[in-house]
Design a protein around this motif. Structure first.
Motif, PDB file in Angstrom:
ATOM      1  N   ARG A  77       0.843  -1.190   0.000  1.00 54.22           N
ATOM      2  CA  ARG A  77       0.000   0.000   0.000  1.00 54.22           C
ATOM      3  C   ARG A  77       0.885   1.249   0.000  1.00 54.22           C
ATOM      4  O   ARG A  77       1.820   1.351   0.770  1.00 54.22           O
ATOM      5  CB  ARG A  77      -0.885   0.023   1.239  1.00 54.22           C
ATOM      6  N   THR A  78       0.523   2.169  -0.870  1.00 54.94           N
ATOM      7  CA  THR A  78       1.263   3.428  -0.912  1.00 54.94           C
ATOM      8  C   THR A  78       0.381   4.528  -0.354  1.00 54.94           C
ATOM      9  O   THR A  78      -0.784   4.636  -0.723  1.00 54.94           O
ATOM     10  CB  THR A  78       1.655   3.774  -2.361  1.00 54.94           C
ATOM     11  N   LEU A  79       0.930   5.298   0.562  1.00 57.09           N
ATOM     12  CA  LEU A  79       0.143   6.385   1.138  1.00 57.09           C
ATOM     13  C   LEU A  79       1.049   7.567   1.437  1.00 57.09           C
ATOM     14  O   LEU A  79       2.264   7.491   1.257  1.00 57.09           O
ATOM     15  CB  LEU A  79      -0.581   5.937   2.410  1.00 57.09           C
ATOM     16  N   GLU A  96      -1.390  -5.257   6.446  1.00 56.61           N
ATOM     17  CA  GLU A  96      -1.726  -5.520   7.855  1.00 56.61           C
ATOM     18  C   GLU A  96      -1.063  -4.528   8.816  1.00 56.61           C
ATOM     19  O   GLU A  96      -1.304  -4.563  10.005  1.00 56.61           O
ATOM     20  CB  GLU A  96      -1.371  -6.961   8.246  1.00 56.61           C
ATOM     21  N   GLN A  97      -0.228  -3.646   8.263  1.00 56.73           N
ATOM     22  CA  GLN A  97       0.432  -2.672   9.136  1.00 56.73           C
ATOM     23  C   GLN A  97      -0.485  -1.501   9.458  1.00 56.73           C
ATOM     24  O   GLN A  97      -1.363  -1.148   8.673  1.00 56.73           O
ATOM     25  CB  GLN A  97       1.695  -2.140   8.458  1.00 56.73           C
ATOM     26  N   THR A  98      -0.249  -0.897  10.617  1.00 53.69           N
ATOM     27  CA  THR A  98      -1.035   0.273  10.988  1.00 53.69           C
ATOM     28  C   THR A  98      -0.305   1.543  10.545  1.00 53.69           C
ATOM     29  O   THR A  98       0.890   1.511  10.252  1.00 53.69           O
ATOM     30  CB  THR A  98      -1.239   0.339  12.509  1.00 53.69           C
ATOM     31  N   ILE A  99      -1.047   2.636  10.519  1.00 56.39           N
ATOM     32  CA  ILE A  99      -0.455   3.922  10.159  1.00 56.39           C
ATOM     33  C   ILE A  99       0.695   4.233  11.102  1.00 56.39           C
ATOM     34  O   ILE A  99       1.753   4.713  10.700  1.00 56.39           O
ATOM     35  CB  ILE A  99      -1.512   5.045  10.261  1.00 56.39           C
ATOM     36  N   PHE A 100       0.480   3.891  12.382  1.00 53.38           N
ATOM     37  CA  PHE A 100       1.479   4.162  13.403  1.00 53.38           C
ATOM     38  C   PHE A 100       2.808   3.482  13.083  1.00 53.38           C
ATOM     39  O   PHE A 100       3.866   4.112  13.087  1.00 53.38           O
ATOM     40  CB  PHE A 100       0.956   3.669  14.763  1.00 53.38           C
ATOM     41  N   ASP A 101       2.755   2.183  12.769  1.00 54.56           N
ATOM     42  CA  ASP A 101       3.978   1.423  12.490  1.00 54.56           C
ATOM     43  C   ASP A 101       4.696   1.961  11.265  1.00 54.56           C
ATOM     44  O   ASP A 101       5.919   2.135  11.270  1.00 54.56           O
ATOM     45  CB  ASP A 101       3.632  -0.058  12.273  1.00 54.56           C
ATOM     46  N   VAL A 102       3.927   2.235  10.209  1.00 56.87           N
ATOM     47  CA  VAL A 102       4.539   2.726   8.970  1.00 56.87           C
ATOM     48  C   VAL A 102       5.178   4.094   9.197  1.00 56.87           C
ATOM     49  O   VAL A 102       6.284   4.363   8.727  1.00 56.87           O
ATOM     50  CB  VAL A 102       3.478   2.795   7.841  1.00 56.87           C
ATOM     51  N   ALA A 103       4.490   4.940   9.978  1.00 60.79           N
ATOM     52  CA  ALA A 103       5.036   6.274  10.250  1.00 60.79           C
ATOM     53  C   ALA A 103       6.358   6.175  11.009  1.00 60.79           C
ATOM     54  O   ALA A 103       7.337   6.850  10.662  1.00 60.79           O
ATOM     55  CB  ALA A 103       4.027   7.100  11.048  1.00 60.79           C
ATOM     56  N   TRP A 104       6.405   5.312  12.015  1.00 52.97           N
ATOM     57  CA  TRP A 104       7.637   5.198  12.810  1.00 52.97           C
ATOM     58  C   TRP A 104       8.772   4.612  11.994  1.00 52.97           C
ATOM     59  O   TRP A 104       9.919   5.005  12.155  1.00 52.97           O
ATOM     60  CB  TRP A 104       7.389   4.384  14.089  1.00 52.97           C
ATOM     61  N   GLU A 105       8.442   3.659  11.108  1.00 49.82           N
ATOM     62  CA  GLU A 105       9.475   3.090  10.240  1.00 49.82           C
ATOM     63  C   GLU A 105      10.090   4.173   9.366  1.00 49.82           C
ATOM     64  O   GLU A 105      11.245   4.081   8.963  1.00 49.82           O
ATOM     65  CB  GLU A 105       8.861   2.017   9.327  1.00 49.82           C
ATOM     66  N   ASN A 106       9.283   5.187   9.047  1.00 47.13           N
ATOM     67  CA  ASN A 106       9.763   6.250   8.171  1.00 47.13           C
ATOM     68  C   ASN A 106      10.180   7.500   8.932  1.00 47.13           C
ATOM     69  O   ASN A 106      10.257   8.586   8.372  1.00 47.13           O
ATOM     70  CB  ASN A 106       8.677   6.594   7.144  1.00 47.13           C
ATOM     71  N   LYS A 138       4.986  13.019   3.009  1.00 48.26           N
ATOM     72  CA  LYS A 138       6.035  12.095   2.616  1.00 48.26           C
ATOM     73  C   LYS A 138       5.378  10.841   2.058  1.00 48.26           C
ATOM     74  O   LYS A 138       4.466  10.288   2.668  1.00 48.26           O
ATOM     75  CB  LYS A 138       6.858  11.741   3.871  1.00 48.26           C
ATOM     76  N   SER A 139       5.837  10.418   0.908  1.00 42.44           N
ATOM     77  CA  SER A 139       5.251   9.229   0.300  1.00 42.44           C
ATOM     78  C   SER A 139       5.887   7.983   0.911  1.00 42.44           C
ATOM     79  O   SER A 139       7.104   7.827   0.894  1.00 42.44           O
ATOM     80  CB  SER A 139       5.491   9.258  -1.209  1.00 42.44           C
ATOM     81  N   VAL A 140       5.073   7.114   1.487  1.00 41.65           N
ATOM     82  CA  VAL A 140       5.593   5.924   2.153  1.00 41.65           C
ATOM     83  C   VAL A 140       4.810   4.685   1.711  1.00 41.65           C
ATOM     84  O   VAL A 140       3.725   4.784   1.159  1.00 41.65           O
ATOM     85  CB  VAL A 140       5.508   6.046   3.694  1.00 41.65           C
TER      86      VAL A 140
END
Lengths: 238, 83
Positions: free
Chosen positions: A4-6, A18-28, A11-13
């Motif tokens: 999923r691209t969001l 199955e990941q949450t917004i929270f996890d993806v944000a912290w990874e980035n 910032k494009s991440v």
């Protein structure tokens, strides 16, 4: 596996479905504030500090509870959100007797850090000063509910990781208290295995190791990751 | 609990001007951040009165008077007023 691209804060991440917004944000590298979330146990979305704005959705969404979707546009730190977070943390301070200067976690407390980050220099609300007892009955650990923020990390780690479920919440609203077993003293608890996981995940000084004095207590948050990863990979057999 | 505390202080004439903004801000926080429908709608009565009867709140704070005569402080101004 479809990715999923969001967009988060411009910032494009990318993230897995199955990941949450929270996890993806912290990874980035986008650090969304949180109090109740901790990696390794389930999320409950209770602290409301990780609320984010998603374009096209009327309501604010808890980032730790919302899965990423294709084409989402997320804002994590608008003025409105910061004002909400500030008031939320002020409410947490006003609800119990948080006195940093005499606390074992002074300097490493997540509540304290959050207040600093949000620029809280005073609390506009009237303090409630609830009369609360300290439970020092356990031989190695102590519990001071004056410093509790009811994040229920201890409840979840005890239930989901240790499997003992010694902790739970009694009462509702402002009368909520963390209790061991059926409201007994912690030291008298039959189910407690004295593993200390609850102490390590506690964001404040509410749960602490005995024998530490002011500002001496430091918590190890990494251990949970080892346990959970090892369990997922079946590195030991139960 | 906090909302009730402010409203109670209003009826006793102990509120200050900043309480009005705080009341508004807290109601909005409750409405926007609640997970359930009860939390999202519970502050609505307070927000409506803030919108349509703001001058009554202001009378409580500045003149320590309750125009409707429902509160402890009464319709008449308290002698001496605010110190």
């Amino acid at each position: 596996v479809s990715v999923r691209t969001l967009e988060i804060d411009g910032k494009s991440v990318t993230g897995l479905p199955e990941q949450t917004i929270f996890d993806v944000a912290w990874e980035n590298g986008i650090k969304i504030p949180r109090m109740c979330h901790i990696g390794g146990v389930s999320n409950i979305g209770a602290c409301r500090l990780c609320l984010v704005e998603i374009e096209g959705r009327r309501k604010l969404q808890a980032a730790c509870m919302t899965k990423v979707e294709e084409g989402m546009v997320v804002h994590t730190s608008t003025d409105r959100l910061r004002a909400f977070r500030r008031l939320l943390v002020e409410l947490l301070f006003a609800e119990r007797n948080h006195v940093c200067s005499v606390c074992v976690m002074n300097g490493a407390c997540e509540l304290q850090d959050m207040a600093t980050e949000l620029g809280i220099d005073h609390v506009r609300l009237r303090y409630q000063f609830p009369p609360i007892q300290v439970d020092n009955s356990h031989e190695r650990f102590g519990m001071d509910q004056n410093r509790c923020v009811l994040c229920t990390r201890c409840v979840r780690v005890c239930d989901e990781v240790e499997g003992a479920h010694t902790w739970d919440i009694a009462g509702r609203g402002a009368n909520s208290r963390v209790i061991s077993d059926l409201g007994e003293a912690w030291g008298a608890s039959d189910s407690c295995t004295s593993c200390g996981k609850c102490v390590q995940v506690c964001p404040t000084g509410a749960l602490f190791v005995k024998g530490k004095t002011v500002a001496e207590m430091r918590k190890d948050r990494g251990f949970l990751k080892y346990i959970v990863t090892a369990r997922e990979k079946h590195q030991w057999v139960r | 609990v906090q909302l009730h505390d402010i409203l109670l202080r209003m009826t006793r004439g102990d509120a200050v001007a900043s309480d009005l903004d705080l009341l508004q801000e807290m109601c909005e926080l409750l409405r926007e951040t609640s997970l359930c429908g009860l939390g999202q709608t519970a502050p609505n009565p307070v927000l409506s009165t803030l919108k349509y009867f703001r001058q009554e709140y202001e009378a409580h704070i500045h003149d320590r008077v309750c125009p409707a005569g429902q509160c402890e402080i009464g319709v008449q101004a308290v002698e001496g007023g605010r110190p």
